[in-house]
Design an enzyme around this catalytic site. Structure first.
Site, PDB file in Angstrom:
ATOM      1  N   TYR A  33       0.966  -1.305  -0.116  1.00  0.00           N
ATOM      2  CA  TYR A  33       0.279  -0.469   0.005  1.00  0.00           C
ATOM      3  C   TYR A  33       0.838   1.076   0.217  1.00  0.00           C
ATOM      4  O   TYR A  33       1.840   1.471   0.212  1.00  0.00           O
ATOM      5  CB  TYR A  33      -0.629   0.074   1.479  1.00  0.00           C
ATOM      6  CG  TYR A  33      -0.318   0.422   2.552  1.00  0.00           C
ATOM      7  CD1 TYR A  33       0.915  -0.919   3.181  1.00  0.00           C
ATOM      8  CD2 TYR A  33      -0.725   1.356   2.979  1.00  0.00           C
ATOM      9  CE1 TYR A  33       0.855  -0.214   4.659  1.00  0.00           C
ATOM     10  CE2 TYR A  33      -0.010   1.944   4.089  1.00  0.00           C
ATOM     11  CZ  TYR A  33       0.985   1.026   5.096  1.00  0.00           C
ATOM     12  OH  TYR A  33       1.593   1.627   5.805  1.00  0.00           O
ATOM     13  N   LYS A 149       6.288  -1.957   2.025  1.00  0.00           N
ATOM     14  CA  LYS A 149       5.584  -1.120   2.436  1.00  0.00           C
ATOM     15  C   LYS A 149       4.074  -2.270   2.319  1.00  0.00           C
ATOM     16  O   LYS A 149       3.715  -2.332   0.950  1.00  0.00           O
ATOM     17  CB  LYS A 149       5.093   0.113   1.840  1.00  0.00           C
ATOM     18  CG  LYS A 149       4.242   0.575   3.199  1.00  0.00           C
ATOM     19  CD  LYS A 149       4.548   2.399   2.482  1.00  0.00           C
ATOM     20  CE  LYS A 149       3.632   2.973   3.069  1.00  0.00           C
ATOM     21  NZ  LYS A 149       3.198   3.581   4.552  1.00  0.00           N
ATOM     22  N   GLU A 182      11.490   2.368  14.464  1.00  0.00           N
ATOM     23  CA  GLU A 182      10.745   2.775  14.036  1.00  0.00           C
ATOM     24  C   GLU A 182       8.981   2.852  14.875  1.00  0.00           C
ATOM     25  O   GLU A 182       8.902   2.054  15.520  1.00  0.00           O
ATOM     26  CB  GLU A 182      10.344   3.243  13.079  1.00  0.00           C
ATOM     27  CG  GLU A 182       9.926   1.559  12.152  1.00  0.00           C
ATOM     28  CD  GLU A 182       9.654   1.946  10.528  1.00  0.00           C
ATOM     29  OE1 GLU A 182       9.480   2.449  10.090  1.00  0.00           O
ATOM     30  OE2 GLU A 182       9.651  -0.215   9.696  1.00  0.00           O
ATOM     31  N   LEU A 207      10.708   1.115   7.764  1.00  0.00           N
ATOM     32  CA  LEU A 207       9.966   1.430   6.077  1.00  0.00           C
ATOM     33  C   LEU A 207      10.749   2.683   6.017  1.00  0.00           C
ATOM     34  O   LEU A 207      11.064   3.938   6.387  1.00  0.00           O
ATOM     35  CB  LEU A 207       8.770   1.741   6.615  1.00  0.00           C
ATOM     36  CG  LEU A 207       8.407   2.002   5.282  1.00  0.00           C
ATOM     37  CD1 LEU A 207       8.034   1.649   4.255  1.00  0.00           C
ATOM     38  CD2 LEU A 207       7.205   3.139   5.358  1.00  0.00           C
TER      39      LEU A 207
END
Ligand code: PLP
Length: 285
Positions: A33, A149, A182, A207
């Site tokens: 996505y 992702k 993250e 990411l």
């Protein structure tokens, strides 16, 4: 006004939009996505988002369902039909529909494409930036390729829920070495006592955020010193500032980590300046 979604070639009211139960996105989280910020009907950093999309698809060997220019037309059309002024457009591409079997479906199976868009509350986003947000830490428990992702986000879902239940905005994943990777839906940053901006290098463990890329340029333009390296939770606790970045939140100052104030407990100057820079960038990009 009812919201409109694009599903495999058709624009439909959300209530009528559906996917096949044998879609591999539904069965296996076998898809990717992108989320792009929208301002005044424009997609911010569309090119960078499309590049990352192509990377994610290629890493998972899912075909690009249409040309990038056709995809751009669809994204803009969904934004237009939903009258999004300031918000996000969401794009999901899965490996398509096929009888359930873990291995890839037969060659020629068409990828499925879904696009939705919605407005966000600009005033509440700005208030959050003025007040700062809290984060909690959770053990890193994701797979080793979170640079893709993928829609497979269960650890992120659980981490975000843990944050909500503790009254925090975000959860930071902490790896076995005690280093922050993250957030559950954002990149993590600190500013050291001597003013260096630190964020983890974009390897397979995070990411590579598009906002992160733009913020790195803003840091250089401001003449600030950037260190792309891992930092520990302990270092974050002792930092002068901390902040998070993502397309839907831009730059948000972090004022507490696990209930302990960061710096003086108020949004930091660097984070606030970088948020302003991003706003400027979005106006001109
Ligand atoms: N890291 C994770 C896990 C994310 O889900 C996101 C955004 O959704 C980001 C980082 C930030 O990426 P971007 O700036 O491209 O939105």
């Amino acid at each position: 006004m009812s919201r409109i979604a694009y599903v495999n070639g058709r624009y439909l009211p959300l209530a009528a939009a559906s996917v096949n139960i044998e879609d591999r996105g539904y069965q296996f989280s076998d898809g990717v996505y992108e989320v792009c910020e929208v301002r005044g009907g424009r997609l911010i950093d569309e090119c960078l988002h499309m590049k990352r999309l192509a990377f994610s698809l290629s890493e998972l060997r899912i075909g690009m369902p249409m040309s990038l220019s056709a995809l751009s037309v669809v994204l803009h059309e969904v934004v237009r039909r939903n009258r999004v002024r300031w918000g996000i457009v969401y794009l999901q591409i899965t490996r398509g529909v096929s009888r359930r079997d873990h291995a890839f479906p037969p060659a020629g199976t068409a990828p499925s494409v879904v696009v939705t868009a919605r407005n966000l509350d600009l005033a509440s986003a700005e208030k959050m930036a003025t007040d700062g947000v809290s984060v909690i830490s959770v053990p890193e428990n994701r797979w080793a390729r979170v640079d893709i992702k993928s829609v497979s986000l269960l650890p992120n879902v659980l981490a975000k829920q843990a944050a909500r239940e503790q009254g925090a905005r975000e959860a930071w994943f902490v790896d076995r070495d005690g280093c922050v990777t993250e957030g559950s839906s954002s990149n993590a940053w600190i500013v050291t006592r001597d003013g260096k901006v630190v964020t983890r290098p974009a390897d397979h463990a995070i990411l590579k955020g598009i906002t992160r890329t733009v913020v790195i340029e803003a840091i250089a333009a401001q003449g600030l010193k950037l260190e792309e390296r891992a930092f520990t939770l302990e270092e974050a606790h002792g930092a002068r500032e901390a902040f998070i970045t993502s397309a839907s939140q831009i730059v948000l100052p972090v004022v507490s980590i696990d209930g302990r104030p960061v710096g003086n407990g108020a949004p930091g100057l660097v984070a606030s300046a970088l948020r302003r820079d991003f706003h400027r960038h979005a106006k001109t990009s």
